[in-house]
Design a protein around this motif. Structure first.
Motif, PDB file in Angstrom:
ATOM      1  N   THR A  46       0.926  -1.060   0.006  1.00 21.91           N
ATOM      2  CA  THR A  46      -0.073   0.063  -0.026  1.00 21.91           C
ATOM      3  C   THR A  46       0.658   1.178   0.014  1.00 21.91           C
ATOM      4  O   THR A  46       1.792   1.409   0.837  1.00 21.91           O
ATOM      5  CB  THR A  46      -0.734   0.033   1.293  1.00 21.91           C
ATOM      6  OG1 THR A  46      -1.627  -1.361   1.372  1.00 21.91           O
ATOM      7  CG2 THR A  46      -1.737   1.195   1.249  1.00 21.91           C
ATOM      8  N   GLY A  47       0.598   2.142  -0.835  1.00 21.02           N
ATOM      9  CA  GLY A  47       1.273   3.227  -0.807  1.00 21.02           C
ATOM     10  C   GLY A  47       2.213   3.430  -2.129  1.00 21.02           C
ATOM     11  O   GLY A  47       2.418   4.553  -2.584  1.00 21.02           O
ATOM     12  N   TYR A  48       2.461   2.462  -2.862  1.00 22.28           N
ATOM     13  CA  TYR A  48       3.136   2.426  -4.457  1.00 22.28           C
ATOM     14  C   TYR A  48       1.953   2.983  -5.103  1.00 22.28           C
ATOM     15  O   TYR A  48       0.970   2.590  -5.381  1.00 22.28           O
ATOM     16  CB  TYR A  48       3.460   1.173  -4.578  1.00 22.28           C
ATOM     17  CG  TYR A  48       4.745   0.486  -4.084  1.00 22.28           C
ATOM     18  CD1 TYR A  48       5.521   1.446  -3.002  1.00 22.28           C
ATOM     19  CD2 TYR A  48       5.081  -0.489  -4.394  1.00 22.28           C
ATOM     20  CE1 TYR A  48       6.596   1.078  -2.744  1.00 22.28           C
ATOM     21  CE2 TYR A  48       6.467  -1.048  -3.573  1.00 22.28           C
ATOM     22  CZ  TYR A  48       6.997  -0.355  -2.716  1.00 22.28           C
ATOM     23  OH  TYR A  48       8.187  -0.904  -2.260  1.00 22.28           O
ATOM     24  N   ARG A  49       2.360   4.156  -6.030  1.00 26.83           N
ATOM     25  CA  ARG A  49       1.383   4.517  -7.175  1.00 26.83           C
ATOM     26  C   ARG A  49       1.985   4.240  -8.465  1.00 26.83           C
ATOM     27  O   ARG A  49       3.200   4.678  -8.723  1.00 26.83           O
ATOM     28  CB  ARG A  49       1.518   6.005  -6.861  1.00 26.83           C
ATOM     29  CG  ARG A  49       0.351   6.244  -5.554  1.00 26.83           C
ATOM     30  CD  ARG A  49       0.449   7.713  -5.447  1.00 26.83           C
ATOM     31  NE  ARG A  49      -0.130   8.321  -6.567  1.00 26.83           N
ATOM     32  CZ  ARG A  49      -1.613   8.270  -6.878  1.00 26.83           C
ATOM     33  NH1 ARG A  49      -2.237   7.734  -5.805  1.00 26.83           N
ATOM     34  NH2 ARG A  49      -2.121   8.814  -7.916  1.00 26.83           N
ATOM     35  N   LEU A  50       1.350   3.809  -9.390  1.00 27.88           N
ATOM     36  CA  LEU A  50       1.847   3.234 -10.860  1.00 27.88           C
ATOM     37  C   LEU A  50       0.807   4.073 -11.773  1.00 27.88           C
ATOM     38  O   LEU A  50      -0.259   4.347 -11.659  1.00 27.88           O
ATOM     39  CB  LEU A  50       1.490   1.878 -10.715  1.00 27.88           C
ATOM     40  CG  LEU A  50       1.564   1.129 -12.207  1.00 27.88           C
ATOM     41  CD1 LEU A  50       2.926   1.134 -12.523  1.00 27.88           C
ATOM     42  CD2 LEU A  50       1.000  -0.103 -12.394  1.00 27.88           C
ATOM     43  N   LEU A  51       1.739   4.545 -12.712  1.00 26.32           N
ATOM     44  CA  LEU A  51       1.082   5.136 -14.054  1.00 26.32           C
ATOM     45  C   LEU A  51       1.350   4.263 -14.986  1.00 26.32           C
ATOM     46  O   LEU A  51       2.450   4.075 -15.381  1.00 26.32           O
ATOM     47  CB  LEU A  51       1.750   6.685 -14.257  1.00 26.32           C
ATOM     48  CG  LEU A  51       1.234   7.356 -15.569  1.00 26.32           C
ATOM     49  CD1 LEU A  51      -0.348   7.667 -15.495  1.00 26.32           C
ATOM     50  CD2 LEU A  51       2.055   8.736 -15.497  1.00 26.32           C
ATOM     51  N   ILE A  52       0.455   3.984 -15.793  1.00 22.77           N
ATOM     52  CA  ILE A  52       0.312   3.080 -17.027  1.00 22.77           C
ATOM     53  C   ILE A  52       0.248   3.868 -18.214  1.00 22.77           C
ATOM     54  O   ILE A  52      -0.985   4.618 -18.425  1.00 22.77           O
ATOM     55  CB  ILE A  52      -0.489   1.831 -16.768  1.00 22.77           C
ATOM     56  CG1 ILE A  52      -0.381   1.003 -15.627  1.00 22.77           C
ATOM     57  CG2 ILE A  52      -0.617   1.040 -17.946  1.00 22.77           C
ATOM     58  CD1 ILE A  52      -1.668   0.044 -15.116  1.00 22.77           C
ATOM     59  N   VAL A  53       0.884   3.989 -19.107  1.00 20.26           N
ATOM     60  CA  VAL A  53       0.894   4.973 -20.296  1.00 20.26           C
ATOM     61  C   VAL A  53       0.822   3.881 -21.428  1.00 20.26           C
ATOM     62  O   VAL A  53       1.731   3.169 -21.899  1.00 20.26           O
ATOM     63  CB  VAL A  53       1.902   5.691 -20.450  1.00 20.26           C
ATOM     64  CG1 VAL A  53       1.474   6.791 -21.679  1.00 20.26           C
ATOM     65  CG2 VAL A  53       2.322   6.491 -19.201  1.00 20.26           C
ATOM     66  N   GLU A  54      -0.543   3.434 -21.729  1.00 20.11           N
ATOM     67  CA  GLU A  54      -0.835   2.347 -22.737  1.00 20.11           C
ATOM     68  C   GLU A  54      -1.947   2.372 -23.489  1.00 20.11           C
ATOM     69  O   GLU A  54      -3.115   2.738 -22.951  1.00 20.11           O
ATOM     70  CB  GLU A  54      -0.858   1.182 -22.115  1.00 20.11           C
ATOM     71  CG  GLU A  54      -1.106  -0.125 -22.987  1.00 20.11           C
ATOM     72  CD  GLU A  54      -0.526  -0.598 -24.108  1.00 20.11           C
ATOM     73  OE1 GLU A  54      -0.865  -0.372 -25.145  1.00 20.11           O
ATOM     74  OE2 GLU A  54       0.837  -1.012 -23.748  1.00 20.11           O
TER      75      GLU A  54
END
Length: 226
Positions: A5-13
């Motif tokens: 918890t706390g990890y933030r992910l940006l998916i550019v797809e």
């Protein structure tokens, strides 16, 4: 179930099904994920929010992944993993020169992608601001560096290069890659500028246990004493 918890992910797809599948898998592990279908939206999200990792497709509508990665690197050192169907060494070298940290080639398993993401998080300190290597401590938030507790005086370019090498220990980068990464494609000065900055860094690092070595006919590599 493993939770982070706390990890933030940006998916550019731009492949919606793939992006949603990745998002579902990572959120199931405790991450928070955002999806951007193209570069403009990704940059807008990065202006408003902070992320611990970006998964970036090379083939995007409009601005391609390489161009977008260079744009991201102008403002952020957030780790980037390229997701691509392109497997040529030239493409991979171009990606690393643009600032990418790793590659995943399509088709791939979500388990392998997640393992790469976690390995990268572990190597750079996950969601912590501090990176420790040898006798150095780096605060990514304040851009301050200490050697055995003593604060080092680092100009912005030297700091950026040091952080890059520390986040990629053991990896060799040639002059052209470093020029593109830190001075951009449009730089028309002498390529020896890289050597001059490396020389300054070596002097600053001193007895830090972190050494930038010259690999004959290949480039430069960061070696860290354990």
């Amino acid at each position: 179930m493993e939770k982070n918890t706390g990890y933030r992910l940006l998916i550019v797809e731009d492949d919606c099904l793939m992006a949603e599948g990745i998002a579902d898998y990572f959120t199931g592990k405790g991450w928070k994920a955002e999806i951007a279908e193209e570069g403009t939206k990704a940059l807008e999200l990065l202006e408003r929010e902070s992320f611990h990792l970006i998964l970036l497709d090379v083939m995007l509508p409009g601005k391609n992944g390489f161009s977008l990665c260079r744009k991201i690197r102008e403002a952020s050192d957030v780790p980037v993993i390229f997701i691509t169907a392109r497997v040529l060494d030239e493409d991979k070298l171009n990606g690393y020169a643009c600032g990418a940290d790793d590659y995943v080639t399509k088709p791939f398993s979500l388990q392998v992608l997640y393992a790469k993401a976690m390995a990268l998080m572990s190597r750079i300190g996950g969601n912590g601001a501090f990176l420790k290597a040898g006798n150095l401590t780096v605060d990514r938030n304040s851009h301050k560096v200490w050697n055995r507790g003593a604060l080092l005086e680092l100009p912005p370019k030297e700091y950026a290069m040091l952080l890059f090498f520390l986040e990629n220990p053991g990896r060799i980068y040639n002059r052209d890659q470093l020029l593109i990464r830190f001075w951009g494609y449009d730089f028309d000065g002498n390529e020896r500028v890289v050597d001059n900055h490396i020389k300054k860094l070596r002097k600053i690092l001193g007895n830090s246990g972190c050494t930038i070595t010259t690999v004959r006919k290949s480039g430069y590599r960061m070696e860290v004493e354990t």
